[in-house]
Design a protein around this motif. Structure first.
Motif, mmCIF file in Angstrom:
data_model
loop_
_atom_site.group_PDB
_atom_site.id
_atom_site.type_symbol
_atom_site.label_atom_id
_atom_site.label_comp_id
_atom_site.label_asym_id
_atom_site.label_seq_id
_atom_site.Cartn_x
_atom_site.Cartn_y
_atom_site.Cartn_z
ATOM 1 N N ILE A 40 24.639 -40.991 -20.737
ATOM 2 C CA ILE A 40 26.072 -40.727 -20.771
ATOM 3 C C ILE A 40 26.257 -39.274 -21.193
ATOM 4 O O ILE A 40 25.723 -38.843 -22.214
ATOM 5 N N VAL A 41 27.000 -38.522 -20.371
ATOM 6 C CA VAL A 41 27.314 -37.128 -20.671
ATOM 7 C C VAL A 41 28.791 -37.063 -21.034
ATOM 8 O O VAL A 41 29.642 -37.540 -20.271
ATOM 9 N N THR A 42 29.098 -36.481 -22.198
ATOM 10 C CA THR A 42 30.477 -36.327 -22.619
ATOM 11 C C THR A 42 30.845 -34.846 -22.591
ATOM 12 O O THR A 42 30.045 -33.995 -22.974
ATOM 13 N N LEU A 43 32.056 -34.565 -22.130
ATOM 14 C CA LEU A 43 32.471 -33.181 -21.898
ATOM 15 C C LEU A 43 33.555 -32.707 -22.846
ATOM 16 O O LEU A 43 34.203 -31.705 -22.583
ATOM 17 N N GLY A 44 33.758 -33.396 -23.955
ATOM 18 C CA GLY A 44 34.704 -32.934 -24.954
ATOM 19 C C GLY A 44 35.975 -33.736 -25.017
ATOM 20 O O GLY A 44 36.309 -34.509 -24.125
ATOM 21 N N ASP A 45 36.667 -33.556 -26.144
ATOM 22 C CA ASP A 45 37.862 -34.315 -26.491
ATOM 23 C C ASP A 45 37.605 -35.818 -26.443
ATOM 24 O O ASP A 45 38.410 -36.597 -25.940
ATOM 25 N N MET A 46 36.471 -36.195 -27.014
ATOM 26 C CA MET A 46 36.106 -37.609 -27.076
ATOM 27 C C MET A 46 36.693 -38.292 -28.308
ATOM 28 O O MET A 46 36.776 -39.498 -28.361
ATOM 29 N N GLY A 47 37.078 -37.515 -29.337
ATOM 30 C CA GLY A 47 37.715 -38.092 -30.512
ATOM 31 C C GLY A 47 36.738 -38.343 -31.640
ATOM 32 O O GLY A 47 35.849 -37.542 -31.911
ATOM 33 N N GLU A 48 36.895 -39.482 -32.285
ATOM 34 C CA GLU A 48 36.109 -39.815 -33.471
ATOM 35 C C GLU A 48 34.663 -40.163 -33.120
ATOM 36 O O GLU A 48 34.372 -40.657 -32.020
ATOM 37 N N ALA A 49 33.787 -39.955 -34.076
ATOM 38 C CA ALA A 49 32.355 -40.229 -33.891
ATOM 39 C C ALA A 49 32.101 -41.689 -33.522
ATOM 40 O O ALA A 49 31.134 -41.990 -32.832
ATOM 41 N N SER A 50 32.960 -42.596 -33.949
ATOM 42 C CA SER A 50 32.767 -44.016 -33.629
ATOM 43 C C SER A 50 32.789 -44.254 -32.119
ATOM 44 O O SER A 50 32.110 -45.158 -31.622
ATOM 45 N N GLY A 51 33.550 -43.460 -31.396
ATOM 46 C CA GLY A 51 33.587 -43.600 -29.935
ATOM 47 C C GLY A 51 32.263 -43.239 -29.301
ATOM 48 O O GLY A 51 31.783 -43.917 -28.385
ATOM 49 N N LEU A 52 31.616 -42.175 -29.799
ATOM 50 C CA LEU A 52 30.297 -41.790 -29.282
ATOM 51 C C LEU A 52 29.233 -42.791 -29.724
ATOM 52 O O LEU A 52 28.307 -43.087 -28.962
ATOM 53 N N ALA A 53 29.372 -43.342 -30.920
ATOM 54 C CA ALA A 53 28.410 -44.350 -31.392
ATOM 55 C C ALA A 53 28.455 -45.588 -30.496
ATOM 56 O O ALA A 53 27.412 -46.171 -30.181
ATOM 57 N N ALA A 54 29.648 -45.985 -30.067
ATOM 58 C CA ALA A 54 29.765 -47.130 -29.152
ATOM 59 C C ALA A 54 29.065 -46.840 -27.829
ATOM 60 O O ALA A 54 28.409 -47.713 -27.255
ATOM 61 N N LEU A 55 29.176 -45.600 -27.360
ATOM 62 C CA LEU A 55 28.491 -45.219 -26.117
ATOM 63 C C LEU A 55 26.984 -45.196 -26.305
ATOM 64 O O LEU A 55 26.233 -45.607 -25.412
ATOM 65 N N ALA A 56 26.526 -44.719 -27.450
ATOM 66 C CA ALA A 56 25.086 -44.636 -27.723
ATOM 67 C C ALA A 56 24.428 -46.010 -27.770
ATOM 68 O O ALA A 56 23.216 -46.116 -27.592
ATOM 69 N N ALA A 57 25.210 -47.055 -27.969
ATOM 70 C CA ALA A 57 24.671 -48.421 -27.913
ATOM 71 C C ALA A 57 24.380 -48.841 -26.472
ATOM 72 O O ALA A 57 23.635 -49.783 -26.234
ATOM 73 N N ILE A 58 24.943 -48.111 -25.509
ATOM 74 C CA ILE A 58 24.744 -48.409 -24.081
ATOM 75 C C ILE A 58 23.606 -47.581 -23.503
ATOM 76 O O ILE A 58 22.767 -48.094 -22.765
#
Length: 178
Positions: A40-58
């Motif tokens: 998963i590549v994120t390009l910014g304005d993703m918000g709180e770290a919890s949102g990226l942590a949910a993605l990292a579980a995938i």
């Protein structure tokens, strides 16, 4: 050039502004749509770290920061260059602020030597964000992709993300609507 990654199927996200306390979070439909990806590549304005942590579980997450991002080890700086299956991929949140483009609508890229200076090398694919509007186009021999937003699309755009596929040293992308 920075990281060499081996993924062939990539979900590209941006402008999601995940803030669970304010009612903005991943929908089950979005998380299900991301399942099975290798990166998963994120390009910014993703918000709180919890949102990226949910993605990292995938899948593994890499990306760049926008204006609405907490410090996070998944994201680094305003631009990033890595290779996927031999294809150089450049990532940026705001192409105009970074000097990568002179305009967003239409996207008008800087000359090749300036792009290489900004990314630290040539990029066959440019992933960009900051508009909440999805697009896939070919500009000056490059695949140029804006995933839009899976959670907060522009008023005239669908909720979306991009799926980047690398096969035989070639990149292709599609916009997936939710």
């Amino acid at each position: 050039m920075s990281d060499a990654l081996s993924a062939r199927s990539v979900v590209v996200l941006a402008d999601c502004h995940i803030h669970p306390g304010n009612g903005i979070d991943w929908s089950q439909a979005a998380l299900a749509a991301f399942a099975g990806t290798e990166l998963i590549v994120t390009l910014g304005d993703m918000g709180e770290a919890s949102g990226l942590a949910a993605l990292a579980a995938i899948a593994p997450v890499v990306g760049v920061r926008g204006a609405d991002d907490e410090d996070n080890p998944f994201t680094a700086g305003k631009t990033r260059l890595f290779t996927l299956g031999g294809v150089a991929v450049g990532c940026v949140f705001d192409p105009v602020a970074s000097g990568l483009a002179s305009s967003r609508d239409p996207l008008t890229l800087a000359p090749d030597r300036e792009l290489e200076r900004i990314f630290g090398g040539p990029a066959a694919v440019i992933l960009w964000a900051s508009t909440h509007v999805p697009s896939v186009q070919r500009l000056e021999r490059r695949l140029v992709v804006n995933p839009g937003s899976a959670t907060l699309p522009d008023k005239d755009a669908p909720a979306s993300f991009a799926r980047l596929t690398i096969r035989d040293g070639q990149a292709d992308a599609e916009i997936v609507t939710l």
